[in-house]
Design an enzyme around this catalytic site. Structure first.
Site, PDB file in Angstrom:
ATOM      1  N   PHE A 149       0.818  -1.223   0.000  1.00 20.94           N
ATOM      2  CA  PHE A 149       0.000   0.000   0.000  1.00 20.94           C
ATOM      3  C   PHE A 149       0.846   1.265   0.000  1.00 20.94           C
ATOM      4  O   PHE A 149       0.376   2.324  -0.379  1.00 20.94           O
ATOM      5  CB  PHE A 149      -0.929   0.007   1.234  1.00 20.94           C
ATOM      6  N   LYS A 173      -1.467  -7.303  -9.065  1.00 22.60           N
ATOM      7  CA  LYS A 173      -2.393  -7.410  -7.924  1.00 22.60           C
ATOM      8  C   LYS A 173      -1.937  -6.358  -6.933  1.00 22.60           C
ATOM      9  O   LYS A 173      -1.052  -6.590  -6.101  1.00 22.60           O
ATOM     10  CB  LYS A 173      -2.310  -8.815  -7.329  1.00 22.60           C
ATOM     11  N   GLU A 176      -4.894  -3.913  -1.626  1.00 27.64           N
ATOM     12  CA  GLU A 176      -6.344  -3.700  -1.556  1.00 27.64           C
ATOM     13  C   GLU A 176      -6.698  -2.449  -0.755  1.00 27.64           C
ATOM     14  O   GLU A 176      -7.861  -2.109  -0.622  1.00 27.64           O
ATOM     15  CB  GLU A 176      -7.042  -4.942  -0.994  1.00 27.64           C
ATOM     16  N   ARG A 177      -5.678  -1.752  -0.189  1.00 28.51           N
ATOM     17  CA  ARG A 177      -5.973  -0.526   0.566  1.00 28.51           C
ATOM     18  C   ARG A 177      -6.083   0.701  -0.339  1.00 28.51           C
ATOM     19  O   ARG A 177      -6.824   1.625  -0.060  1.00 28.51           O
ATOM     20  CB  ARG A 177      -4.889  -0.242   1.596  1.00 28.51           C
ATOM     21  N   SER A 226       5.395  -6.894   3.375  1.00 29.29           N
ATOM     22  CA  SER A 226       5.991  -7.214   4.674  1.00 29.29           C
ATOM     23  C   SER A 226       6.759  -8.550   4.591  1.00 29.29           C
ATOM     24  O   SER A 226       6.473  -9.388   3.730  1.00 29.29           O
ATOM     25  CB  SER A 226       4.890  -7.301   5.731  1.00 29.29           C
ATOM     26  N   CYS A 281       9.585   1.852   3.405  1.00 35.07           N
ATOM     27  CA  CYS A 281      10.517   0.765   3.700  1.00 35.07           C
ATOM     28  C   CYS A 281      11.934   1.304   3.832  1.00 35.07           C
ATOM     29  O   CYS A 281      12.816   0.606   4.314  1.00 35.07           O
ATOM     30  CB  CYS A 281      10.468  -0.291   2.608  1.00 35.07           C
ATOM     31  N   GLU A 384       9.343  -3.949  12.904  1.00 36.27           N
ATOM     32  CA  GLU A 384       9.215  -2.779  12.035  1.00 36.27           C
ATOM     33  C   GLU A 384       7.950  -2.051  12.492  1.00 36.27           C
ATOM     34  O   GLU A 384       6.849  -2.621  12.421  1.00 36.27           O
ATOM     35  CB  GLU A 384       9.058  -3.248  10.586  1.00 36.27           C
TER      36      GLU A 384
HETATM   37  P1  NAD Z   1       1.599  -6.574   3.119  1.00 26.60           P
HETATM   38  O1  NAD Z   1       2.612  -7.641   3.206  1.00 26.60           O
HETATM   39  O2  NAD Z   1       0.492  -6.565   4.121  1.00 26.60           O
HETATM   40  O3  NAD Z   1       0.873  -6.610   1.683  1.00 26.60           O
HETATM   41  C1  NAD Z   1       1.600  -6.622   0.481  1.00 26.60           C
HETATM   42  C2  NAD Z   1       0.806  -7.376  -0.572  1.00 26.60           C
HETATM   43  O4  NAD Z   1       0.620  -8.734  -0.138  1.00 26.60           O
HETATM   44  C3  NAD Z   1      -0.593  -6.800  -0.821  1.00 26.60           C
HETATM   45  O5  NAD Z   1      -0.849  -6.811  -2.203  1.00 26.60           O
HETATM   46  C4  NAD Z   1      -1.501  -7.758  -0.071  1.00 26.60           C
HETATM   47  O6  NAD Z   1      -2.767  -7.888  -0.671  1.00 26.60           O
HETATM   48  C5  NAD Z   1      -0.759  -9.077  -0.132  1.00 26.60           C
HETATM   49  N1  NAD Z   1      -1.027  -9.912   1.056  1.00 26.60           N
HETATM   50  C6  NAD Z   1      -1.286  -9.487   2.321  1.00 26.60           C
HETATM   51  N2  NAD Z   1      -1.485 -10.538   3.147  1.00 26.60           N
HETATM   52  C7  NAD Z   1      -1.353 -11.652   2.393  1.00 26.60           C
HETATM   53  C8  NAD Z   1      -1.441 -13.054   2.681  1.00 26.60           C
HETATM   54  N3  NAD Z   1      -1.703 -13.505   3.913  1.00 26.60           N
HETATM   55  N4  NAD Z   1      -1.241 -13.910   1.661  1.00 26.60           N
HETATM   56  C9  NAD Z   1      -0.973 -13.482   0.419  1.00 26.60           C
HETATM   57  N5  NAD Z   1      -0.882 -12.162   0.100  1.00 26.60           N
HETATM   58  C10 NAD Z   1      -1.058 -11.260   1.063  1.00 26.60           C
HETATM   59  O7  NAD Z   1       2.396  -5.183   3.118  1.00 26.60           O
HETATM   60  P2  NAD Z   1       1.807  -3.704   3.186  1.00 26.60           P
HETATM   61  O8  NAD Z   1       1.300  -3.453   4.572  1.00 26.60           O
HETATM   62  O9  NAD Z   1       0.909  -3.440   2.047  1.00 26.60           O
HETATM   63  O10 NAD Z   1       3.144  -2.855   2.928  1.00 26.60           O
HETATM   64  C11 NAD Z   1       4.032  -2.471   3.946  1.00 26.60           C
HETATM   65  C12 NAD Z   1       5.233  -3.396   4.017  1.00 26.60           C
HETATM   66  O11 NAD Z   1       5.909  -3.419   2.771  1.00 26.60           O
HETATM   67  C13 NAD Z   1       6.276  -2.943   5.024  1.00 26.60           C
HETATM   68  O12 NAD Z   1       6.760  -4.068   5.709  1.00 26.60           O
HETATM   69  C14 NAD Z   1       7.361  -2.326   4.163  1.00 26.60           C
HETATM   70  O13 NAD Z   1       8.645  -2.305   4.739  1.00 26.60           O
HETATM   71  C15 NAD Z   1       7.307  -3.204   2.968  1.00 26.60           C
HETATM   72  N6  NAD Z   1       7.896  -2.569   1.801  1.00 26.60           N
HETATM   73  C16 NAD Z   1       9.088  -3.054   1.354  1.00 26.60           C
HETATM   74  C17 NAD Z   1       9.705  -2.464   0.265  1.00 26.60           C
HETATM   75  C18 NAD Z   1      11.020  -2.998  -0.255  1.00 26.60           C
HETATM   76  O14 NAD Z   1      11.369  -2.698  -1.388  1.00 26.60           O
HETATM   77  N7  NAD Z   1      11.736  -3.779   0.523  1.00 26.60           N
HETATM   78  C19 NAD Z   1       9.096  -1.385  -0.374  1.00 26.60           C
HETATM   79  C20 NAD Z   1       7.870  -0.927   0.107  1.00 26.60           C
HETATM   80  C21 NAD Z   1       7.276  -1.540   1.194  1.00 26.60           C
END
Ligand code: NAD
Length: 499
Positions: A149, A173, A176-177, A226, A281, A384
């Site tokens: 998101f 994909k 969803e937020r 994450s 991140c 984090e």
């Molecule tokens: P998230 O892991 O909750 O969601 C990311 C994606 O995974 C979304 O599209 C979501 O729909 C999907 N998802 C969520 N739960 C799932 C599950 N149980 N099974 C399968 N798919 C699932 O992350 P977020 O809250 O949207 O984003 C924040 C996180 O992303 C932070 O930890 C941040 O550090 C990280 N991030 C990392 C980078 C990088 O390049 N390393 C860049 C941006 C963000």
């Protein structure tokens, strides 16, 4: 209430699963729209349509494909204000920050306009008598991106621009937020001339992600989010025989040496710690001053700067330094972590737990917090936080500071502020972290370098954007050709030496 859609075969398509998610306006706390959550059957149909569109796109010459991206860049610039407004309304970040989110994606698209050069293979003339060898980079087929998101414009573009430039079809994909901007980007790609079906946007949750991971047509998956989900997607995608790269969470440290310009370091920490409410991140979430004197002087400079931060809705434009968190759950999680820090004995030097914004009491705002004397066992250090909370861990000397960062599970970004060139060079060479800043607080590499963390911040062999993206989204084929004399010796039963 507004009902969002998917983007399938060049048009907006309503969901058919009858499952929906809420989209908030984080500044007001209101649910402003609902998003369809795709079923496995819907995802499979989207992927099949992408597979049907991909061969013609792959057969389009690379320069023509690049011209679509060129037109897309112009459209992004044309619609920048509109895109930024839609982004801030769903994410909560300030308008200047939303424009930065779009800009950092746009720069990767610009880099991908050079695809014809990046896709060139290698050639060896006369590797043997009458024998030439050449290699070519070919697209994988249909590939997918699953994005977070916190950068709803930049990260989808980091994924789909190189994938499409290489001749793949792409199934996105998004989170969803905040899916509105990804949908707008797909529409702009169509206006730029991308054929229908080559870029599909399917909205959904775990069910859609699992459908992507299980679908045999999908050749590669790029994920950002994450760490627990990164680990899950990496394991499942690899087990299903796909090429996978997953970028996870972070705990980025900034080491402040006794010789650093402390005013400069404090300014940098405030921007990198609290910008975008800490939902980056590459945010700096841990300050590591070296020596008690440095720590006391740094804290003294940080407190007034943090107390001056202006927290508010994006509608107040440049008047605001950072906005709300993305959801009520995100806000509650950050407040719980702050409480755990107090309970575990950290010294809360800036305490905004009673923060409330007049007129926006239902918004997901969290005031800025500063902890001093945090230790590595505390939850606020181990997790984090992803909120406007900076932790200070005091180190007695340089070696202790470096060891602290090296022992941390995450390895996305790190920064050091110093005037000592020797220390800076030693630090850059030894540290086990992917992206390093020297007197630079958020060391996000530009589009023509690659982006990726180490340890639990990155899974897979190749980074995002830059030359690595062209390796990730293509596979190499090598041709050994004999011209013009043809095969004269008859069959051969051993590996031929080309001499
Ligand atoms: P998230 O892991 O909750 O969601 C990311 C994606 O995974 C979304 O599209 C979501 O729909 C999907 N998802 C969520 N739960 C799932 C599950 N149980 N099974 C399968 N798919 C699932 O992350 P977020 O809250 O949207 O984003 C924040 C996180 O992303 C932070 O930890 C941040 O550090 C990280 N991030 C990392 C980078 C990088 O390049 N390393 C860049 C941006 C963000």
């Amino acid at each position: 209430m507004q009902e969002l859609t998917h983007w399938i075969d060049g048009r907006a398509a309503a969901g058919t699963s009858n499952r929906f998610g809420d989209i908030y306006n984080p500044a007001t706390g209101e649910v402003q729209a609902r998003i369809p959550l795709a079923s496995r059957t819907e995802v499979d149909a989207v992927i099949a349509a992408a597979a049907a569109a991909q061969p013609a796109w792959a057969a389009t010459n690379p320069q023509r494909r690049a011209r679509v991206l060129m037109a897309f860049v112009n459209l992004l610039n044309r619609d920048l204000d509109k895109l930024a407004e839609a982004l801030s309304r769903e994410h909560g970040k300030t308008l200047p920050d939303a424009k930065g989110d779009i800009q950092r994606g746009l720069e990767v698209v610009e880099f991908c306009i050079g695809a014809p050069h990046l896709l060139k293979g290698e050639f060896t003339d006369s590797a043997g008598p009458g024998i030439d060898i050449y290699s070519m980079r070919q697209p994988l087929g249909v590939v997918a991106g699953i994005t977070p998101f916190n950068f709803p414009a930049m990260i989808p573009m980091w994924k789909f621009a190189p994938a499409l430039a290489c001749g793949n079809a792409f199934v996105l994909k998004p989170s969803e937020r905040d899916p509105t901007v990804p949908l707008m980007l797909a529409e702009l790609m169509q206006e730029a001339g991308l054929p229908d079906g080559v870029l599909q946007v399917v909205n959904g949750d775990k069910e859609a992600v699992d459908a992507i991971l299980d679908n045999p047509t999908i050749q590669a998956v790029g994920f950002v989010g994450s760490t627990p989900i990164a680990e899950y997607i990496y394991a499942k995608g690899c087990a299903n025989g796909k090429r996978v790269q997953c970028f996870g969470g972070a705990k980025n440290h900034m080491i402040i040496m006794p010789d650093a310009d402390l005013d400069q370091a404090a300014d940098a920490l405030v921007g990198a710690g609290y910008g975008a409410a800490g939902e980056r991140c590459m945010a700096i979430s841990v300050a590591v001053p070296v020596g008690e004197k440095t720590a006391d002087a740094l804290i003294e400079r940080l407190i007034p700067r943090i107390e001056k931060l202006r927290v508010g809705p994006y509608t107040q434009g440049d008047e605001v330094d950072y906005g709300p968190l993305v959801s009520p759950q995100a806000k509650q999680r950050v407040l719980d972590l702050i409480d755990s820090g107090v309970k575990q004995g950290a010294d809360l030097r800036v305490d905004s737990r009673d923060f409330s914004l007049q007129g926006y009491e239902q918004g997901f705002f969290v005031g800025p917090h500063l902890f001093d004397r945090v230790t590595p066992e505390m939850e606020i250090y181990r997790q984090e936080i992803f909120g406007p909370v900076l932790s200070t861990v005091r180190a007695n000397n340089y070696e202790e500071a470096v060891k602290l960062a090296m022992d941390n599970d995450y390895g996305n970004g790190i920064s050091m502020f110093t005037r000592d060139g020797d220390a800076a060079r030693d630090f850059a060479s030894r540290i086990n972290v992917g992206m390093i800043g020297i007197n630079v607080p958020i060391p996000v590499p530009l589009a023509y370098y690659t982006f990726g963390g180490w340890k639990k911040s990155g899974f897979g062999d190749l980074n995002q954007h830059g030359p690595d993206a062209f390796r990730f989204y293509t596979r190499t084929k090598t041709v050994t050709a004999r011209w013009p004399s043809g095969l004269k010796e008859g069959g051969e039963f051993h590996f031929k030496q080309l001499d």
